[in-house]
Design an enzyme around this catalytic site. Structure first.
Site, PDB file in Angstrom:
ATOM      1  N   LYS A  11       0.817  -1.215   0.000  1.00 36.39           N
ATOM      2  CA  LYS A  11       0.000   0.000   0.000  1.00 36.39           C
ATOM      3  C   LYS A  11       0.855   1.272   0.000  1.00 36.39           C
ATOM      4  CE  LYS A  11      -3.966  -2.222   2.256  1.00 36.39           C
ATOM      5  NZ  LYS A  11      -4.994  -2.082   3.323  1.00 36.39           N
ATOM      6  N   TYR A  51     -12.387  -2.000  -3.904  1.00 42.92           N
ATOM      7  CA  TYR A  51     -12.917  -2.160  -2.544  1.00 42.92           C
ATOM      8  C   TYR A  51     -14.445  -2.092  -2.500  1.00 42.92           C
ATOM      9  CZ  TYR A  51      -8.327  -2.068  -0.291  1.00 42.92           C
ATOM     10  OH  TYR A  51      -7.061  -2.386   0.149  1.00 42.92           O
ATOM     11  N   PHE A  59     -15.509   3.496   6.778  1.00 43.29           N
ATOM     12  CA  PHE A  59     -14.185   3.965   6.380  1.00 43.29           C
ATOM     13  C   PHE A  59     -13.965   3.927   4.858  1.00 43.29           C
ATOM     14  CE2 PHE A  59     -13.934  -0.535   7.607  1.00 43.29           C
ATOM     15  CZ  PHE A  59     -13.403  -1.107   6.454  1.00 43.29           C
ATOM     16  N   ARG A  87      -2.489 -14.519   4.940  1.00 43.67           N
ATOM     17  CA  ARG A  87      -3.124 -13.765   6.035  1.00 43.67           C
ATOM     18  C   ARG A  87      -2.304 -13.924   7.322  1.00 43.67           C
ATOM     19  NH1 ARG A  87      -7.258 -10.045   4.700  1.00 43.67           N
ATOM     20  NH2 ARG A  87      -7.539 -10.044   6.952  1.00 43.67           N
ATOM     21  N   ASN A 114      -1.975   0.250   6.554  1.00 45.84           N
ATOM     22  CA  ASN A 114      -1.457  -0.970   7.171  1.00 45.84           C
ATOM     23  C   ASN A 114      -0.580  -1.811   6.241  1.00 45.84           C
ATOM     24  OD1 ASN A 114      -3.529  -1.870   5.597  1.00 45.84           O
ATOM     25  ND2 ASN A 114      -4.672  -2.885   7.231  1.00 45.84           N
ATOM     26  N   HIS A 117      -2.247  -5.338   1.495  1.00 44.10           N
ATOM     27  CA  HIS A 117      -3.537  -6.020   1.351  1.00 44.10           C
ATOM     28  C   HIS A 117      -3.270  -7.511   1.207  1.00 44.10           C
ATOM     29  CE1 HIS A 117      -7.538  -7.041  -0.182  1.00 44.10           C
ATOM     30  NE2 HIS A 117      -6.903  -7.801  -1.067  1.00 44.10           N
ATOM     31  N   GLU A 128      -9.684 -10.652  -7.400  1.00 47.96           N
ATOM     32  CA  GLU A 128      -8.731  -9.541  -7.257  1.00 47.96           C
ATOM     33  C   GLU A 128      -7.562  -9.693  -8.233  1.00 47.96           C
ATOM     34  OE1 GLU A 128      -9.924  -8.898  -2.554  1.00 47.96           O
ATOM     35  OE2 GLU A 128      -7.923  -9.658  -3.046  1.00 47.96           O
TER      36      GLU A 128
HETATM   37  N1  UDP Z   1      -9.648  -0.209   7.264  1.00 51.35           N
HETATM   38  C1  UDP Z   1      -9.713   1.016   7.902  1.00 51.35           C
HETATM   39  N2  UDP Z   1     -10.368   1.104   9.112  1.00 51.35           N
HETATM   40  C2  UDP Z   1     -10.958   0.020   9.705  1.00 51.35           C
HETATM   41  C3  UDP Z   1     -10.884  -1.221   9.054  1.00 51.35           C
HETATM   42  C4  UDP Z   1     -10.231  -1.303   7.849  1.00 51.35           C
HETATM   43  O1  UDP Z   1      -9.203   2.014   7.387  1.00 51.35           O
HETATM   44  O2  UDP Z   1     -11.547   0.150  10.776  1.00 51.35           O
HETATM   45  C5  UDP Z   1      -8.944  -0.311   5.970  1.00 51.35           C
HETATM   46  C6  UDP Z   1      -7.590  -1.005   6.106  1.00 51.35           C
HETATM   47  O3  UDP Z   1      -6.688  -0.406   5.162  1.00 51.35           O
HETATM   48  C7  UDP Z   1      -7.942  -2.422   5.715  1.00 51.35           C
HETATM   49  C8  UDP Z   1      -8.973  -2.194   4.610  1.00 51.35           C
HETATM   50  O4  UDP Z   1      -9.729  -1.086   5.065  1.00 51.35           O
HETATM   51  O5  UDP Z   1      -6.797  -3.135   5.280  1.00 51.35           O
HETATM   52  C9  UDP Z   1      -9.903  -3.355   4.329  1.00 51.35           C
HETATM   53  O6  UDP Z   1     -10.520  -3.757   5.542  1.00 51.35           O
HETATM   54  P1  UDP Z   1     -10.629  -5.292   5.924  1.00 51.35           P
HETATM   55  O7  UDP Z   1     -11.569  -5.401   7.072  1.00 51.35           O
HETATM   56  O8  UDP Z   1     -10.930  -6.099   4.692  1.00 51.35           O
HETATM   57  O9  UDP Z   1      -9.160  -5.647   6.471  1.00 51.35           O
HETATM   58  P2  UDP Z   1      -8.002  -6.578   5.852  1.00 51.35           P
HETATM   59  O10 UDP Z   1      -8.672  -7.698   5.119  1.00 51.35           O
HETATM   60  O11 UDP Z   1      -7.187  -5.690   4.929  1.00 51.35           O
HETATM   61  O12 UDP Z   1      -7.203  -7.037   7.025  1.00 51.35           O
HETATM   62 MG    MG Z   2     -10.046  -7.657   3.618  1.00 52.81          MG
END
Ligand code: UDP
Ligand code: MG
Length: 139
Positions: A11, A51, A59, A87, A114, A117, A128
């Site tokens: 990212k 997304y 968010f 993961r 974070n 992805h 994806e």
């Molecule tokens: N995200 C955020 N705030 C939150 C949760 C998620 O900004 O409270 C963002 C973060 O960049 C995350 C992405 O949205 O990686 C997608 O969320 P997801 O729950 O799918 O998390 P991931 O699968 O990336 O762990």
């Molecule tokens: Mg996710």
């Protein structure tokens, strides 16, 4: 049977922090092969399409702004049990909750920025990967 492919992005925060190399090294050390890769900047529209499954979440707007704010590295990774193992390699969404040694623990700045992805299912991994790469771009 679990699939052998997952999809990742490095990212904008991690690209900006000059961590493309260290993150790719962790991916290789984790036993993944890189079978497709590109370095690019998403438009807001493209980030929103990627997304789309999160469009009702609070968010979403910030996520789209953030993911289009700078270049990213997109890649398709191959390994047995790719989705689950990746993961585990990246750690929890919130880096303060991510396990020691995970990519997010090492490189993420915040729950939004974070570092990486990682696909959450075989079905999403396929969707994806297909969103970013044609068959001609996968090896
Ligand atoms: N995200 C955020 N705030 C939150 C949760 C998620 O900004 O409270 C963002 C973060 O960049 C995350 C992405 O949205 O990686 C997608 O969320 P997801 O729950 O799918 O998390 P991931 O699968 O990336 O762990
Ligand atoms: Mg996710």
């Amino acid at each position: 049977m679990a699939g052998t492919v997952t999809f990742t992005m490095i990212k904008p925060d991690a690209v900006e922090a000059n961590n493309i190399g260290p993150i790719l090294a962790k991916i290789n050390e984790g036993g993944f092969r890189i079978v497709a890769m590109k370095y690019m900047q998403l438009t807001k529209e493209q980030a929103g399409l990627f997304y789309e499954i999160h469009k009702e979440r609070p968010f979403f707007g910030e996520l789209v702004d953030y993911m289009s704010s700078g270049p990213i590295v997109a890649a398709v990774l191959s390994k047995e049990n790719a989705v689950t193992d990746y993961r585990n390699l990246i750690g929890a969404t919130d880096p303060t909750k991510a396990a020691e040694g995970t990519i997010r623990k090492l490189f993420a700045k915040s729950i939004a920025a974070n570092a990486v992805h990682g696909s959450d299912s075989d079905e999403n991994a396929a969707n994806e990967a297909n969103f970013f790469f044609s068959r001609l771009e996968r090896f």
